[in-house]
Design a protein around this motif. Structure first.
Motif, PDB file in Angstrom:
ATOM      1  N   ALA A  86       0.834  -1.205   0.000  1.00  0.00           N
ATOM      2  CA  ALA A  86       0.000   0.000   0.000  1.00  0.00           C
ATOM      3  C   ALA A  86       0.872   1.258   0.000  1.00  0.00           C
ATOM      4  CB  ALA A  86      -0.928  -0.003   1.209  1.00  0.00           C
ATOM      5  N   ALA A  87       1.950   1.245   0.783  1.00  0.00           N
ATOM      6  CA  ALA A  87       2.840   2.409   0.848  1.00  0.00           C
ATOM      7  C   ALA A  87       3.523   2.648  -0.498  1.00  0.00           C
ATOM      8  CB  ALA A  87       3.878   2.214   1.951  1.00  0.00           C
ATOM      9  N   ILE A  88       3.929   1.584  -1.168  1.00  0.00           N
ATOM     10  CA  ILE A  88       4.570   1.742  -2.477  1.00  0.00           C
ATOM     11  C   ILE A  88       3.553   2.263  -3.490  1.00  0.00           C
ATOM     12  CG2 ILE A  88       5.672   0.528  -4.400  1.00  0.00           C
ATOM     13  CD1 ILE A  88       6.987  -1.297  -2.195  1.00  0.00           C
ATOM     14  N   ARG A  89       2.315   1.803  -3.395  1.00  0.00           N
ATOM     15  CA  ARG A  89       1.277   2.305  -4.296  1.00  0.00           C
ATOM     16  C   ARG A  89       1.050   3.808  -4.065  1.00  0.00           C
ATOM     17  NH1 ARG A  89      -1.582  -0.225  -7.679  1.00  0.00           N
ATOM     18  NH2 ARG A  89      -1.079  -2.262  -6.824  1.00  0.00           N
ATOM     19  N   THR A  90       1.031   4.234  -2.795  1.00  0.00           N
ATOM     20  CA  THR A  90       0.907   5.663  -2.478  1.00  0.00           C
ATOM     21  C   THR A  90       2.098   6.423  -3.043  1.00  0.00           C
ATOM     22  OG1 THR A  90      -0.355   5.192  -0.476  1.00  0.00           O
ATOM     23  CG2 THR A  90       0.774   7.324  -0.576  1.00  0.00           C
ATOM     24  N   TRP A  91       3.286   5.888  -2.827  1.00  0.00           N
ATOM     25  CA  TRP A  91       4.521   6.490  -3.339  1.00  0.00           C
ATOM     26  C   TRP A  91       4.448   6.641  -4.853  1.00  0.00           C
ATOM     27  CZ3 TRP A  91       9.720   3.552  -2.147  1.00  0.00           C
ATOM     28  CH2 TRP A  91      10.820   4.341  -2.484  1.00  0.00           C
ATOM     29  N   SER A  92       3.937   5.612  -5.525  1.00  0.00           N
ATOM     30  CA  SER A  92       3.865   5.655  -6.993  1.00  0.00           C
ATOM     31  C   SER A  92       2.893   6.723  -7.490  1.00  0.00           C
ATOM     32  CB  SER A  92       3.474   4.285  -7.552  1.00  0.00           C
ATOM     33  OG  SER A  92       2.098   4.048  -7.427  1.00  0.00           O
ATOM     34  N   SER A  93       1.950   7.109  -6.648  1.00  0.00           N
ATOM     35  CA  SER A  93       0.989   8.130  -7.069  1.00  0.00           C
ATOM     36  C   SER A  93       1.582   9.536  -7.027  1.00  0.00           C
ATOM     37  CB  SER A  93      -0.277   8.059  -6.223  1.00  0.00           C
ATOM     38  OG  SER A  93      -0.040   8.531  -4.914  1.00  0.00           O
ATOM     39  N   VAL A  94       2.709   9.701  -6.331  1.00  0.00           N
ATOM     40  CA  VAL A  94       3.337  11.018  -6.241  1.00  0.00           C
ATOM     41  C   VAL A  94       4.723  11.065  -6.877  1.00  0.00           C
ATOM     42  CG1 VAL A  94       2.040  11.681  -4.178  1.00  0.00           C
ATOM     43  CG2 VAL A  94       4.276  10.591  -3.913  1.00  0.00           C
ATOM     44  N   SER A  95       5.219   9.924  -7.334  1.00  0.00           N
ATOM     45  CA  SER A  95       6.567   9.885  -7.890  1.00  0.00           C
ATOM     46  C   SER A  95       6.566   9.290  -9.299  1.00  0.00           C
ATOM     47  CB  SER A  95       7.490   9.049  -6.996  1.00  0.00           C
ATOM     48  OG  SER A  95       8.736   8.862  -7.627  1.00  0.00           O
ATOM     49  N   PRO A  96       6.932  10.088 -10.291  1.00  0.00           N
ATOM     50  CA  PRO A  96       6.980   9.558 -11.653  1.00  0.00           C
ATOM     51  C   PRO A  96       8.050   8.475 -11.845  1.00  0.00           C
ATOM     52  CG  PRO A  96       7.700  11.861 -11.610  1.00  0.00           C
ATOM     53  CD  PRO A  96       7.270  11.509 -10.226  1.00  0.00           C
ATOM     54  N   GLU A  97       9.028   8.400 -10.935  1.00  0.00           N
ATOM     55  CA  GLU A  97      10.039   7.356 -11.027  1.00  0.00           C
ATOM     56  C   GLU A  97       9.512   6.016 -10.503  1.00  0.00           C
ATOM     57  OE1 GLU A  97      10.807  10.338  -9.343  1.00  0.00           O
ATOM     58  OE2 GLU A  97      11.691  11.245 -11.123  1.00  0.00           O
ATOM     59  N   VAL A  98       8.613   6.063  -9.557  1.00  0.00           N
ATOM     60  CA  VAL A  98       8.086   4.843  -8.940  1.00  0.00           C
ATOM     61  C   VAL A  98       6.917   4.287  -9.753  1.00  0.00           C
ATOM     62  CG1 VAL A  98       7.079   3.880  -6.820  1.00  0.00           C
ATOM     63  CG2 VAL A  98       8.887   5.614  -6.676  1.00  0.00           C
ATOM     64  N   ARG A  99       6.168   5.149 -10.379  1.00  0.00           N
ATOM     65  CA  ARG A  99       4.955   4.737 -11.101  1.00  0.00           C
ATOM     66  C   ARG A  99       5.201   3.605 -12.105  1.00  0.00           C
ATOM     67  NH1 ARG A  99      -0.406   4.658 -10.379  1.00  0.00           N
ATOM     68  NH2 ARG A  99      -1.387   4.391 -12.376  1.00  0.00           N
ATOM     69  N   PRO A 100       6.245   3.651 -12.940  1.00  0.00           N
ATOM     70  CA  PRO A 100       6.450   2.567 -13.906  1.00  0.00           C
ATOM     71  C   PRO A 100       6.718   1.213 -13.236  1.00  0.00           C
ATOM     72  CG  PRO A 100       7.796   4.462 -14.488  1.00  0.00           C
ATOM     73  CD  PRO A 100       7.198   4.756 -13.160  1.00  0.00           C
ATOM     74  N   ILE A 101       7.367   1.236 -12.093  1.00  0.00           N
ATOM     75  CA  ILE A 101       7.627  -0.022 -11.378  1.00  0.00           C
ATOM     76  C   ILE A 101       6.321  -0.593 -10.843  1.00  0.00           C
ATOM     77  CG2 ILE A 101       8.833  -1.067  -9.420  1.00  0.00           C
ATOM     78  CD1 ILE A 101      11.007   1.174  -9.948  1.00  0.00           C
ATOM     79  N   GLN A 102       5.464   0.271 -10.272  1.00  0.00           N
ATOM     80  CA  GLN A 102       4.156  -0.179  -9.800  1.00  0.00           C
ATOM     81  C   GLN A 102       3.334  -0.733 -10.957  1.00  0.00           C
ATOM     82  OE1 GLN A 102       2.640  -0.066  -6.380  1.00  0.00           O
ATOM     83  NE2 GLN A 102       1.752  -1.645  -7.666  1.00  0.00           N
ATOM     84  N   GLU A 103       3.379  -0.063 -12.087  1.00  0.00           N
ATOM     85  CA  GLU A 103       2.641  -0.539 -13.259  1.00  0.00           C
ATOM     86  C   GLU A 103       3.166  -1.897 -13.716  1.00  0.00           C
ATOM     87  OE1 GLU A 103       3.001   2.671 -16.067  1.00  0.00           O
ATOM     88  OE2 GLU A 103       1.434   3.843 -15.078  1.00  0.00           O
ATOM     89  N   GLU A 104       4.478  -2.091 -13.672  1.00  0.00           N
ATOM     90  CA  GLU A 104       5.064  -3.375 -14.063  1.00  0.00           C
ATOM     91  C   GLU A 104       4.608  -4.489 -13.125  1.00  0.00           C
ATOM     92  OE1 GLU A 104       9.412  -5.461 -14.929  1.00  0.00           O
ATOM     93  OE2 GLU A 104       9.325  -3.307 -14.571  1.00  0.00           O
ATOM     94  N   VAL A 105       4.598  -4.212 -11.832  1.00  0.00           N
ATOM     95  CA  VAL A 105       4.124  -5.196 -10.861  1.00  0.00           C
ATOM     96  C   VAL A 105       2.668  -5.560 -11.149  1.00  0.00           C
ATOM     97  CG1 VAL A 105       3.507  -5.515  -8.422  1.00  0.00           C
ATOM     98  CG2 VAL A 105       5.770  -4.657  -9.037  1.00  0.00           C
ATOM     99  N   ASP A 106       1.823  -4.539 -11.331  1.00  0.00           N
ATOM    100  CA  ASP A 106       0.405  -4.800 -11.589  1.00  0.00           C
ATOM    101  C   ASP A 106       0.218  -5.599 -12.879  1.00  0.00           C
ATOM    102  OD1 ASP A 106      -0.258  -3.407  -9.286  1.00  0.00           O
ATOM    103  OD2 ASP A 106      -0.953  -1.610 -10.327  1.00  0.00           O
ATOM    104  N   LYS A 107       0.930  -5.230 -13.921  1.00  0.00           N
ATOM    105  CA  LYS A 107       0.809  -5.940 -15.203  1.00  0.00           C
ATOM    106  C   LYS A 107       1.278  -7.385 -15.086  1.00  0.00           C
ATOM    107  CE  LYS A 107       1.163  -1.829 -18.074  1.00  0.00           C
ATOM    108  NZ  LYS A 107       2.023  -1.011 -18.934  1.00  0.00           N
TER     109      LYS A 107
END
Length: 191
Positions: free
Chosen positions: A98-119
């Protein structure tokens, strides 16, 4: 200070901080304090804080998604594969997720990693459901259902209750078995 920590210890500590305190408390001083090491020890492993957080996210991707998906793909029976995936999902460090998902919502560097995990997670559930159901639309629906339940659980403001999540997961598994025409009895704990 104590014994030098391993590189993986820094990552596990970071995930623990994310899980228990949240994204806002992931700081160099807290990581070092929990490990009982100096910042000099930290810089032995990492060039700077950015290098650490990048490596932490890659560690999370690899250990909490890629390795588990590889293990699941080694299981030839698609129903057993889905059962394993559900057990993996139940065992995830949901607070850190959940914390990483929150982080990904405010960080353009984290967002692609979260998207990769979800995909990646979606893809393995989809592949397994397709193997069982032979219907693209139903497999997409099941994979979406599983991912939405996991993300919703992690983002809910309710206390985390893994036994309730397990009950929901069992309902999904029973539904999948019924749609696939399988005569399967038992619960996730028995598999």
């Amino acid at each position: 200070m104590g014994t030098p920590a391993s590189r993986d210890a820094y990552f596990e500590t970071g995930l623990d901080i994310l899980a228990n305190e949240g994204y806002g408390d992931l700081k160099l001083s807290e990581v070092c304090n929990r490990l009982g090491v100096t910042t000099g020890s930290f810089y032995h492993f990492f060039k700077n804080w950015g290098a650490y957080t990048d490596a932490l996210l890659q560690y999370w991707l690899k250990t909490r998604t890629v390795r588990q998906m590889e293990a699941a793909r080694a299981i030839t029976d698609p129903f057993e594969r889905v059962s394993l995936l559900i057990q993996v999902g139940l065992a995830l460090p949901h607070g850190a997720e959940a914390a990483i998902r929150t982080w990904s919502s405010v960080s353009p560097e984290v967002r692609p990693i979260q998207e990769e995990v979800d995909k990646n997670r979606y893809a393995i559930v989809y592949e397994s459901a397709l193997d069982l159901l032979g219907d693209v639309d139903k497999a997409q629906g099941f994979a979406s259902w599983a991912i939405y339940i996991l993300i919703g659980y992690e983002q809910a403001a309710l206390p985390h209750d893994v036994s309730s999540l397990g009950w929901v997961a069992q309902q999904m598994l029973d539904s999948l078995a019924a749609q696939a025409g399988l005569n399967v009895s038992g619960s996730l704990e028995n598999q």
